[in-house]
Every structure is written in C-alpha cells, then in structure tokens.
Design an enzyme around this catalytic site. Structure first.
Site, PDB file in Angstrom:
ATOM      1  N   HIS A   1      -2.647  -4.619   2.463  1.00 46.98           N
ATOM      2  CA  HIS A   1      -3.956  -4.379   3.091  1.00 46.98           C
ATOM      3  C   HIS A   1      -3.903  -4.022   4.577  1.00 46.98           C
ATOM      4  O   HIS A   1      -4.845  -3.437   5.093  1.00 46.98           O
ATOM      5  CB  HIS A   1      -4.828  -5.621   2.890  1.00 46.98           C
ATOM      6  CG  HIS A   1      -6.293  -5.411   3.128  1.00 46.98           C
ATOM      7  ND1 HIS A   1      -6.982  -4.318   2.671  1.00 46.98           N
ATOM      8  CD2 HIS A   1      -7.212  -6.181   3.771  1.00 46.98           C
ATOM      9  CE1 HIS A   1      -8.245  -4.415   3.020  1.00 46.98           C
ATOM     10  NE2 HIS A   1      -8.420  -5.537   3.685  1.00 46.98           N
TER      11      HIS A   1
ATOM     12  N   ASP B   1       0.832  -1.210   0.000  1.00 47.79           N
ATOM     13  CA  ASP B   1       0.000   0.000   0.000  1.00 47.79           C
ATOM     14  C   ASP B   1       0.867   1.261   0.000  1.00 47.79           C
ATOM     15  O   ASP B   1       1.815   1.385   0.779  1.00 47.79           O
ATOM     16  CB  ASP B   1      -0.889   0.031   1.246  1.00 47.79           C
ATOM     17  CG  ASP B   1      -1.865  -1.136   1.301  1.00 47.79           C
ATOM     18  OD1 ASP B   1      -1.510  -2.216   0.817  1.00 47.79           O
ATOM     19  OD2 ASP B   1      -2.961  -0.958   1.852  1.00 47.79           O
TER      20      ASP B   1
ATOM     21  N   ASP C   1      -4.087  -0.382  -3.523  1.00 53.35           N
ATOM     22  CA  ASP C   1      -4.243   0.750  -2.595  1.00 53.35           C
ATOM     23  C   ASP C   1      -3.234   1.851  -2.894  1.00 53.35           C
ATOM     24  O   ASP C   1      -2.474   2.293  -2.025  1.00 53.35           O
ATOM     25  CB  ASP C   1      -4.128   0.267  -1.143  1.00 53.35           C
ATOM     26  CG  ASP C   1      -5.446  -0.283  -0.615  1.00 53.35           C
ATOM     27  OD1 ASP C   1      -6.358  -0.521  -1.431  1.00 53.35           O
ATOM     28  OD2 ASP C   1      -5.565  -0.494   0.602  1.00 53.35           O
TER      29      ASP C   1
ATOM     30  N   SER D   1     -19.358  20.985  -6.388  1.00 50.48           N
ATOM     31  CA  SER D   1     -18.978  22.390  -6.198  1.00 50.48           C
ATOM     32  C   SER D   1     -18.451  22.672  -4.800  1.00 50.48           C
ATOM     33  O   SER D   1     -17.836  23.703  -4.559  1.00 50.48           O
ATOM     34  CB  SER D   1     -20.197  23.282  -6.462  1.00 50.48           C
ATOM     35  OG  SER D   1     -21.218  23.019  -5.498  1.00 50.48           O
TER      36      SER D   1
ATOM     37  N   GLU E   1     -16.362  24.141   5.256  1.00 46.59           N
ATOM     38  CA  GLU E   1     -16.493  25.024   6.415  1.00 46.59           C
ATOM     39  C   GLU E   1     -17.370  24.391   7.482  1.00 46.59           C
ATOM     40  O   GLU E   1     -17.110  24.520   8.681  1.00 46.59           O
ATOM     41  CB  GLU E   1     -17.066  26.382   5.981  1.00 46.59           C
ATOM     42  CG  GLU E   1     -16.065  27.273   5.256  1.00 46.59           C
ATOM     43  CD  GLU E   1     -16.607  28.672   5.042  1.00 46.59           C
ATOM     44  OE1 GLU E   1     -17.711  28.974   5.570  1.00 46.59           O
ATOM     45  OE2 GLU E   1     -15.941  29.461   4.358  1.00 46.59           O
TER      46      GLU E   1
ATOM     47  N   HIS F   1      -9.162  -0.126  -2.156  1.00 44.21           N
ATOM     48  CA  HIS F   1      -9.394   1.318  -2.292  1.00 44.21           C
ATOM     49  C   HIS F   1      -9.447   1.771  -3.747  1.00 44.21           C
ATOM     50  O   HIS F   1      -9.699   2.956  -4.000  1.00 44.21           O
ATOM     51  CB  HIS F   1      -8.320   2.102  -1.538  1.00 44.21           C
ATOM     52  CG  HIS F   1      -8.600   2.227  -0.082  1.00 44.21           C
ATOM     53  ND1 HIS F   1      -9.191   3.338   0.487  1.00 44.21           N
ATOM     54  CD2 HIS F   1      -8.397   1.363   0.940  1.00 44.21           C
ATOM     55  CE1 HIS F   1      -9.326   3.155   1.785  1.00 44.21           C
ATOM     56  NE2 HIS F   1      -8.850   1.963   2.092  1.00 44.21           N
TER      57      HIS F   1
ATOM     58  N   ASP G   1     -23.705  16.368  -3.099  1.00 45.15           N
ATOM     59  CA  ASP G   1     -23.107  17.447  -3.895  1.00 45.15           C
ATOM     60  C   ASP G   1     -22.820  16.925  -5.300  1.00 45.15           C
ATOM     61  O   ASP G   1     -21.672  16.671  -5.681  1.00 45.15           O
ATOM     62  CB  ASP G   1     -21.826  17.936  -3.216  1.00 45.15           C
ATOM     63  CG  ASP G   1     -21.155  19.067  -3.983  1.00 45.15           C
ATOM     64  OD1 ASP G   1     -21.850  19.759  -4.749  1.00 45.15           O
ATOM     65  OD2 ASP G   1     -19.925  19.242  -3.819  1.00 45.15           O
TER      66      ASP G   1
ATOM     67  N   ASN H   1     -23.911  33.960   5.939  1.00 47.91           N
ATOM     68  CA  ASN H   1     -24.171  35.049   4.985  1.00 47.91           C
ATOM     69  C   ASN H   1     -25.564  34.983   4.371  1.00 47.91           C
ATOM     70  O   ASN H   1     -25.890  35.775   3.486  1.00 47.91           O
ATOM     71  CB  ASN H   1     -23.119  35.038   3.871  1.00 47.91           C
ATOM     72  CG  ASN H   1     -23.098  33.709   3.127  1.00 47.91           C
ATOM     73  OD1 ASN H   1     -23.879  32.810   3.428  1.00 47.91           O
ATOM     74  ND2 ASN H   1     -22.188  33.608   2.171  1.00 47.91           N
TER      75      ASN H   1
END
Length: 735
Positions: A469, A177, A206, A651, A698, A239, A647, A689
């Site tokens: 792994h 990995d 991985d 964005s 955030e 992964h 999302d 805002n």
C-alpha cells in the site's frame, strides 16, 4: 647538540595540519550528506503528497456523486450522466452473468498472431503468456473473457482469508504492489523463478492502475492461479475497485486495448475484484493484507463477511428493504446508523458524507438549486432526526404516499461494521505514535500505532503483519518494533531511480528474507548523484505545476508583502507566502534556488515574471476566462474522471451538452460559480472542427501545464489540489 628543529617537532607540526584538514573534510562531508538527505526527503514528500491527495480527492468525488444519486430526481439530466457507475448489481444471477460474458460467439481471426488458450490451462500455456507479453503481443478478447470467467468461478470457491503453510522444502514468495508495471513482475520471475509446485507465490493487491500493463499482469496472475490453485494466492488491494480505476488509468487502458469487448471485460473484472480474498495467514503466525488494521479490526468478522457485496470499498453496499406493500427496494443503509455506532463515528466525516435531510425532501430538486440548499445545516439536522423514525418518499408532485420501511437496526450496524472493517483493511497506514486516528491524508481508512499492532497480534496469536500500500525507497520497511513489514514491488514508481522494488521469501522459520531490485537498465548507468538529481528534477517539475495551478491564491498572498504594489517580494517573504497557500511543509527557502531563477539584482523576486517561468504557455487561451482556466489546471484529474464517467459508451468523445453538464457538476463539487459563457468559450476553443463533440484526450492534452508527461503522471491521473482545497470541502458539514 644543535639548535635546529627536531624531527618530532616537524611531525607534530605536519600532523596538526593533517588533523585540521581531516576535520574540515569531515565537516564538509557531513554538510553534504545533510543537504542530500534534506533533498531526498523533500523530493519524496512532494511525490507522496500529490499521490495521497489524489486518492483523497477520488473518495470525496465519489461520495459527492453518490449523494447526487441518492437525492436527485431519477429523470434529471445530472443523475443520468453518472447513474451507470452505481449500477453494481444490474446482472445479479450467476446464470445471467455467464450468459452476459459468453465468449463463444467471439471469433478469433486467422491473422491473429498472439497466444492461443485451451482450457483447462497448462503450465506451458501460462509460461507462453509471459513470453508473449514480454514480446509486446496481446491476448485476444475471446481468450481474455474465457480466462476471466474461469477465474471468477475459482474465486467464488475461496474463503475470505486464505490459510497456507510452509514446509521444509517450500519458501513462500510474497510480492507487494505491482501497479501495472510488467517489467517488475518479469524481473521477479527471472530472479526467483515462475510459480510452481515447489515455488508458491502470494501477491498482495494493487495489481492494476498507474502503469501501462495492468491487464497483462492480471492475465498472467490469473493464468498461474488456474494452473496452481494451491500454490498461487492473491489478496485484494484498494485499487481492485472499479471506481478507483476510473481515475488511475486501468479503465482507460482496457478500453484502449480492447475497443470492441472492453466494456464486457471491465464488467467481469469488476465482479472478480469483489471476490478476491481479503487476507492470507501463513502458518497461523503471519498475517498478509494490503493496507492495514485499526483498533476495531477483527479477523472473526472478516472471515464471515460476504465480500462480494463490496464491489467498491468506497461505498457501503445496498441494503434491500421490505416495504409494507410487499415489494422491495434497494437503498443505502440508513446514514443515521452512524450515530449509534461510536467506534465507527470516529472517521465518519472522512469516509462518507453526512446526510442532507431525507431523500424525500430532495426528490425533486435539481442541480441548479443544490448549491443553495447545501447551506441549510439546521434544517438538515432536524430532517436527520426525523429519519430515525421513518423514511418518506414522494411518489408524485400532487400526492404524497408514505411508505413504511421495515429495517433491522442490528443488521444495519453489522453492515456498517463489516464495511468499516474492509475499508480499514484496504486503505490504512501505520504511524509511529500510539493510537488510531482517521487517515486524513488518503481520505479513507486510518493510521494505527504500535500499541494497536501489539494488541491485535496478541488477540489473534500472531507475530508479524506484512502489508503493502505504501511506496518505500528501499522497497520495504519495518516498523512497530519490526512487527509490521511494508512491502512494495513496483520499482521506479515515481520516476526512474526514485525507489527500489522488493519481494520477501518466507520459510518455515518465518524470518523474512528481503530481495531488492530495480527493473530498468537506465538506473545502472547512472551514478547515485545522477539518479538523485533526476528524481529531484522530476519532483520539482510536478511541484511547479501545482504552484502555477494556484496562481491567483499565490498572487493574493504575495500582495500582502508588497504594500507598494511593486510586484517584488523578498525571498523570505516569497517562501512564507508560498507555504501559507500550499501547506506542503516543504523547506521552501532551501528549494528557492531550484524554483526561483528570476531574482532581481537586489535579491527580490518578481512574482509575475516567476509565474511566466513556471509552465509553458499554451496558445489561444487568452480569451478564456482565467478563473475557469485555473480551475482546469488545478482540478484537471478530477475533471478528467468526470469526463470518463460521462462518456458512457467509452468512445473517448462527449457531446457539447455533456461537456457543459460536466462543468456544472464540477462547479457544484467545488462550490464555485462557472458561467455558461465561460464554458461556451472553452468548448468553442476545443471543438475546432465544429462537429459537436469533444475528444477527451485532446482536451486534456491541450491544457497540460508542461510539454511532456512526467513519469509520475504517465498512465495515471493525479489531483492538482492541495490540503487547502480539501479542507474547504471538509469545512462544510454536509459534504
């Protein structure tokens, strides 16, 4: 003759003191070593328990979302939020793929100062990429797409299991990995040399997630693969899966670095990951694969599977059913096949949700009544038996049309068996006991013992299994009578100094030669004691976050020992109560010195004050519902994963309405009540805002428990739950 003391008496007298002193020093040293070993073990246990519970939570979340996709109305808001991650074959023909990922319309500006690629690639260009990434430069998206398109074409020509051989002049270098840690790959190339005709490499999966340079590692490996297709080999890891990437950072990394064409890059990588070879056999004697085997693993089956159908190994591929009307639909393989395949049933409850009745019975159900319906186990069993005879689909609210679906039970069994084989290969871990049991820690694959290894090697005429792994402190570890070698190449994986990385060189004698390293100069500046102390402090910080996230459960446990409501418990009762909630198997009494600093004069613990010391208080959270706040802390990573799914345009922002729907999804997933008022209060706090959208980064940063990201969390998302949270889900037979 005199009466004084002879020299021999004096010698024996002094030697006796020296022996006693030596015994005391030896006793002290043994106690010191024992304490150090105990600290090392619990530090490692903390890190691994958090890592594996995160993987388990991801599998459970994906199964839950898959259930919603299968049973909710196609037009429902909840289904629309998550449907895009299940569109694995929306572009299916090769010609359409090539048009979709066409790079020719992307212009490279004159101010671009990074490397330029011309195809077919040369050695100089591949080496130039290594140097460019060493100097923190970025490859332009046009070249990335072109490189990926060429890599995809090459992988489609490769078999499921590569077979390679050594010779007198060649040693094969095998790496484990890397997890996005470019400094480890650069150090391997510095110590061992770059891939060439004389220096073949095998990378064992991985490559991505957790670290911050995953895309750069892929570009380097793919470039050398195109230059030396017979000297560079890549195996798929667990992964290399777009669903896992949503949680552990790779998706976010690509979209951050390639804002304009990131979605196209990720879509092509999703296709490439599905075409990665599953394993490699060296000299007919050494099997190299990422995870492991099970008692049903068969290389013959793995050789024949259509590996590209398994875009995500967490979910069986869609099976095309032919309906009596002559049309065809895509649907999951019938869940009731589980009952016909005894060997697969062994881990059914862990890796795939059990059926909740027919699709028809849930065709028009909504998220609001899902929680109530989930309790009807007896009705579900009846419906499941009916499914064995036919599948009913409601085409309208007034008129029901029964569509007979022609299915081939043998074909369904084969698909399930193939999927199980791939899941075991990517997710399994060895254990010291004989047998083969479900891997409840990770949530997928199995644990297999020495007897399974012996039987597998004998059946396939092999002598050694090399797998990855699992992070190992020395970078590698032998087990099963030295017939299984675990190899891990990402050094400082949990924190600086936490572990070494390693790679192995395998010559014609097939005797592994291990090379260890640590890819940071900081570790060379620290003493052994300083390095261990740093790692321990990092683990304890993560543990404090988990303790704080389970505040309400811990307070209930403490109150059982505080019959007089004094807010105080003894240290022994504190340790017992903490273990009863966390179920981590840690030596809490030994660790209390590092975790408890608010002891009173009589040695008791003020548990309310203790919680105040565990984490930094965040401002402006007093008006937020405390149960909602604790849910946020405890399931922070799961919530962030759902945010990333919601999302859809990548964005980094979601609307207030999507924010509400995300919390509703989480409340159903956790089977807990979260009021609209509590969600509104939280959204008002974040949307300062008042623009009607929420910045995901955030939001997640505002509710971090500590003032700084630990290395464990940097570049990845870790699940803040414990075994208790996971067993709550397992107790319900329908989830």
């Amino acid at each position: 003759m005199g009466c004084g003391v002879s020299k021999s008496d004096q010698f024996h007298k002094h030697s006796g003191k020296a022996i006693r002193a030596a015994v005391l020093i030896q006793r002290w040293y043994r106690q010191y070593v024992a304490r150090a070993e105990m600290r090392r073990r619990y530090t490692w246990h903390i890190f691994q328990s958090i890592e594996y519970s995160g993987e388990q939570a991801q599998i459970k979340l994906y199964n839950f979302l898959g259930y919603l996709m299968d049973n909710f109305t196609p037009a429902s808001n909840e289904r629309n939020l998550i449907s895009h991650i299940f569109r694995e074959n929306e572009v299916c023909r090769d010609a359409e793929w090539e048009r979709y990922f066409c790079y020719k319309n992307i212009e490279v500006p004159e101010i671009y100062s990074g490397p330029h690629l011309f195809f077919p690639l040369t050695v100089e260009q591949a080496v130039g990429l290594v140097e460019a990434f060493r100097n923190k430069k970025q490859l332009h998206s046009r070249y990335v797409l072109q490189l990926l398109a060429e890599t995809w074409k090459l992988f489609r020509m490769m078999p499921n299991i590569n077979r390679i051989s050594t010779c007198q002049s060649k040693e094969i270098t095998i790496c484990g990995d890397l997890h996005g840690q470019l400094e480890d790959l650069l150090l391997i190339f510095y110590k061992n040399g770059m891939p060439s005709l004389e220096k073949p490499y095998l990378f064992n999966g991985d490559f991505v997630d957790r670290g911050k340079d995953s895309i750069e590692i892929l570009i380097i490996l793919f470039a050398f693969l195109l230059v030396y297709p017979s000297e560079v080999y890549l195996n798929r890891g667990n992964h290399e899966d777009h669903i896992v990437n949503l949680r552990y950072g790779f998706t976010k990394e690509v979209l951050t670095k390639y804002k304009m064409h990131g979605k196209r890059i990720l879509k092509l990588l999703q296709k490439i990951f599905s075409w990665l070879p599953l394993a490699t056999v060296i000299d007919q004697k050494v099997l190299v694969l990422h995870g492991g085997i099970s008692d049903t693993t068969d290389l013959g089956v793995l050789t024949r599977v259509d590996r590209h159908n398994y875009v995500s190994a967490l979910r069986p591929p869609k099976k095309r059913h032919i309906i009596s009307t002559g049309t065809s639909i895509d649907s999951d393989v019938d869940e009731d096949v589980w009952g016909t395949n005894k060997s697969f049933q062994r881990r059914a409850s862990l890796i795939y949700p059990q059926p909740l009745g027919t699709r028809g019975s849930f065709h028009n159900r909504s998220l609001q009544d899902f929680s109530d319906r989930i309790r009807g186990k007896e009705e579900d069993d009846l419906e499941a038996r009916k499914r064995r005879q036919s599948v009913f689909i409601n085409r309208s609210t007034e008129k029901e049309t029964t569509l007979t679906v022609s299915t081939d039970s043998d074909s369904s069994d084969n698909i399930r068996d193939e999927w199980k084989q791939i899941l075991d290969l990517l997710w399994s871990d060895p254990m010291s006991q004989d047998g083969c049991v479900p891997n409840e820690v990770r949530g997928g694959g199995c644990y297999w013992g020495p007897d399974v290894t012996e039987d597998f090697l004998n059946r396939h005429n092999l002598q050694l299994i090399i797998r990855s792994h699992e992070c190992k402190q020395e970078g590698y570890e032998f087990c099963h009578n030295r017939k299984v070698l675990t190899l891990f190449s990402a050094s400082n994986y949990y924190d600086v100094g936490s572990n070494r990385g390693a790679y192995v060189k395998l010559g014609p004698d097939l005797v592994p030669y291990m090379i260890q390293y640590q890819a940071t100069s900081m570790t060379r500046e620290l003493t052994v004691r300083q390095s261990a102390g740093r790692t321990e402090r990092s683990a304890l910080k993560v543990l404090r976050e988990q303790l704080f996230a389970h505040k309400s459960d811990l307070i209930c446990a403490f109150k059982k020992y505080d019959s007089n409501n004094t807010g105080l418990v003894s240290l022994n009762d504190w340790a017992t109560a903490v273990e009863s909630v966390m179920h981590l198997g840690l030596p809490w009494r030994m660790m209390r010195g590092q975790l408890v600093t608010c002891k009173t004069s009589d040695g008791t613990v003020d548990f309310n004050e203790w919680f105040n010391e565990l984490a930094i208080k965040r401002p402006n959270t007093d008006h937020i519902d405390q149960s909602l706040l604790e849910t946020l802390y405890r399931h922070r990573s799961t919530l962030e994963t759902i945010f990333r799914i919601v999302d859809t345009d990548n964005s980094g922002f979601i609307t207030i309405e999507d924010f509400r729907q995300t919390w509703k999804l989480l409340s159903v997933y956790l089977k807990m009540e979260i009021t609209d008022e509590a969600i509104s209060d939280l959204s008002v706090t974040i949307d300062r805002n008042q623009d009607g959208s929420i910045d995901i980064d955030e939001f997640m940063e505002a509710f971090r428990l500590t003032d700084k990201k630990s290395r464990l969390e940097r570049g990845r998302s870790m699940f803040m739950g414990t075994a208790t949270d996971l067993t709550k889900l397992d107790e319900d037979p329908n989830i």
